[in-house]
Enzyme design. Structure first.
Site, PDB file in Angstrom:
ATOM      1  N   CYS A 110      43.695 -96.459  -3.529  1.00 21.85           N
ATOM      2  CA  CYS A 110      44.707 -97.121  -2.762  1.00 21.85           C
ATOM      3  C   CYS A 110      44.521 -98.197  -2.200  1.00 21.85           C
ATOM      4  CB  CYS A 110      44.792 -95.731  -1.498  1.00 21.85           C
ATOM      5  SG  CYS A 110      45.809 -96.050  -0.356  1.00 21.85           S
ATOM      6  N   CYS A 162      54.207 -97.046  -2.517  1.00 25.75           N
ATOM      7  CA  CYS A 162      53.080 -96.452  -2.498  1.00 25.75           C
ATOM      8  C   CYS A 162      52.021 -96.574  -2.574  1.00 25.75           C
ATOM      9  CB  CYS A 162      53.087 -94.822  -2.817  1.00 25.75           C
ATOM     10  SG  CYS A 162      54.553 -94.423  -2.955  1.00 25.75           S
ATOM     11  N   CYS A 167      40.372 -93.841  -0.370  1.00 21.68           N
ATOM     12  CA  CYS A 167      40.587 -93.751  -1.288  1.00 21.68           C
ATOM     13  C   CYS A 167      41.084 -94.685  -2.703  1.00 21.68           C
ATOM     14  CB  CYS A 167      42.067 -92.746  -1.028  1.00 21.68           C
ATOM     15  SG  CYS A 167      41.864 -91.548  -0.292  1.00 21.68           S
ATOM     16  N   CYS A 175      42.490 -98.277   7.086  1.00 28.17           N
ATOM     17  CA  CYS A 175      42.045 -96.859   6.769  1.00 28.17           C
ATOM     18  C   CYS A 175      40.568 -96.517   6.934  1.00 28.17           C
ATOM     19  CB  CYS A 175      42.909 -96.358   5.325  1.00 28.17           C
ATOM     20  SG  CYS A 175      42.938 -94.938   5.194  1.00 28.17           S
ATOM     21  N   CYS A 178      59.495 -95.657   5.829  1.00 24.45           N
ATOM     22  CA  CYS A 178      58.271 -95.090   5.866  1.00 24.45           C
ATOM     23  C   CYS A 178      56.374 -95.810   6.757  1.00 24.45           C
ATOM     24  CB  CYS A 178      57.418 -95.642   4.051  1.00 24.45           C
ATOM     25  SG  CYS A 178      55.784 -94.816   3.582  1.00 24.45           S
ATOM     26  N   GLU A 203      52.432-103.094   8.094  1.00 23.70           N
ATOM     27  CA  GLU A 203      53.697-102.952   7.421  1.00 23.70           C
ATOM     28  C   GLU A 203      54.370-101.567   7.418  1.00 23.70           C
ATOM     29  OE1 GLU A 203      52.323-105.829   4.118  1.00 23.70           O
ATOM     30  OE2 GLU A 203      51.607-103.790   3.596  1.00 23.70           O
TER      31      GLU A 203
END
Ligand code: SAH
Length: 390
Positions: A146, A372, A143, A139, A132, A119
């Site tokens: 997230c 975010c 975290c 990933c 962004c 994205e």
């Protein structure tokens, strides 16, 4: 829990010189550097003495003008254009979904090959527009606050796939320069943040190559001062980021005590706060006009106390820093809540009294899950057995 594995260019992927993968229409030139383009020209039989100038011309058309068809490259001889068109292409990865938020934020889901989707988000503001960009599909960092962290790493994006995100956004926003226009209008995209999916410092080489292309003054030409790379704290790569990439640095800090940060950003177990802050203190390009941004997601009763704010002030001493307070953006099943607004303001107040600019980031694009930490694609890493077929 063990620290996440370092991922540098997984070796089970076909090598394509960093470009965007393409179908049979010939090698894709997007993502190639000037030297790569010279090599392409050499392969085509262009004599040594002409390669530099020809590469320069190609560079201009590809990265400054954004053309997608070699036949439009009017400064290049016709037979050369024809030969380029037969052997190469300038295809962008496909946009499989576009979402536009009520606040004007746009999110594109981009797919470069089956099973590889990522994205990119465009955030328009009054006097600037920020893109962004993602560096990985999925990933490794996990975290806990997230959403991307819930998607396993599929693979690193190539330099071409990173650059293509910007090129696609310029295509979609009609944001390529129009040469000869009497009034050069303002660009829609003025800033870049490497804050999409993934950890850019775990995809160092491709990120470096992509940002060198994006910041080149004869091409896309977004200055390094307007590019911010955000890391969860891959300490050994931080000096290299300064020396070799030279962009603005942002650190996803989120906690001021190791016990809390270990939980929120598990990478902290490998690179604890003291090491991370020492790397920031030594960051090559940091000074008062190029401050390091510390991102701090505000989680109710986890990291939002005023004693945390005071500890943050203490930790940042000696670092040219600003703090970005990010109200937590919720996602289904998230184990946290956003801190109370009053608490966020009180936290900011402590930082401001100590002399740190500490804006509270306005959430953008929450309605389309573009804020975010809300990025995720459906891509999954195929099982090892499937990866080795053929
Ligand atoms: N891996 C890099 C790049 C991702 S940047 C890094 O961690 O810095 C994405 C930013 O959004 C990071 O600061 C991240 O910590 C923050 N973030 C993640 N999830 C969030 C959420 N749910 N709400 C608000 N911010 C979040």
């Amino acid at each position: 829990m063990t620290a996440p594995p370092q991922v540098h260019n997984p070796t089970d992927l076909p090598h394509n010189n960093g470009a965007v993968p393409t179908k049979p229409r010939g090698q894709n030139l997007i993502g190639l550097t000037r030297d790569d383009l010279k090599a392409v020209l050499a392969d085509m039989g262009v004599p040594d003495r002409a390669q530099h100038m020809r590469a320069q011309q190609l560079w201009h058309w590809i990265y400054h003008r954004g053309v997608r068809d070699f036949h439009h490259m009017t400064t290049i001889a016709k037979d050369m254009r024809q030969a380029l068109a037969e052997l190469y292409c300038l295809e962008r990865p496909e946009i499989v979904r576009t979402e536009i938020s009520q606040d004007g934020t746009r999110k594109w889901l981009i797919q470069s090959e089956p099973g590889v989707a990522f994205e990119t988000v465009y955030i328009p503001e009054e006097n600037r527009g920020t893109l962004c960009i993602s560096s990985q599909v999925g990933c490794t960092l996990n975290c806990t606050f997230c959403l991307t962290g819930t998607q396993r790493l599929v693979r690193n994006l190539s330099a071409g796939e990173i650059v293509a995100q910007l090129m696609i956004a310029r295509d979609e926003l009609d944001d390529w320069p129009v040469i000869g226009a009497s009034n050069e209008r303002d660009r829609a995209i003025t800033n870049i943040v490497m804050m999409g999916m993934g950890e850019p410092l775990y995809n160092f080489d491709n990120t470096k190559k992509a940002l060198s292309i994006v910041s080149d003054g004869d091409g896309i030409s977004i200055s390094k001062r307007r590019i911010t790379l955000s890391t969860a704290g891959v300490v050994p790569e931080i000096p290299r980021c300064g020396h070799e990439i030279g962009v603005m640095l942002a650190i996803s800090l989120h906690a001021v005590r190791d016990e809390v940060r270990d939980e929120l950003v598990p990478l902290n177990k490998k690179y604890p706060l003291a090491d991370l802050l020492a790397a920031c203190r030594a960051y090559p390009t940091a000074n008062n006009s190029k401050r390091i941004t510390f991102e701090y997601v505000m989680l109710k009763q986890v990291n939002d106390s005023l004693s945390d704010a005071k500890e943050l002030v203490r930790l940042l001493k000696g670092i040219p820093a600003k703090v970005n307070l990010i109200p937590f953006n919720p996602w289904p099943g998230a184990p946290y809540q956003c801190a109370e607004w009053q608490q966020i303001e009180a936290f900011a107040q402590v930082l401001m009294k100590a002399g740190y600019a500490s804006p509270i980031r306005t959430p953008r694009g929450r309605d389309i899950m573009a804020a975010c930490g809300q990025l995720k694609s459906d891509s999954v890493r195929p099982r090892a057995s499937a990866r080795h077929i053929g």
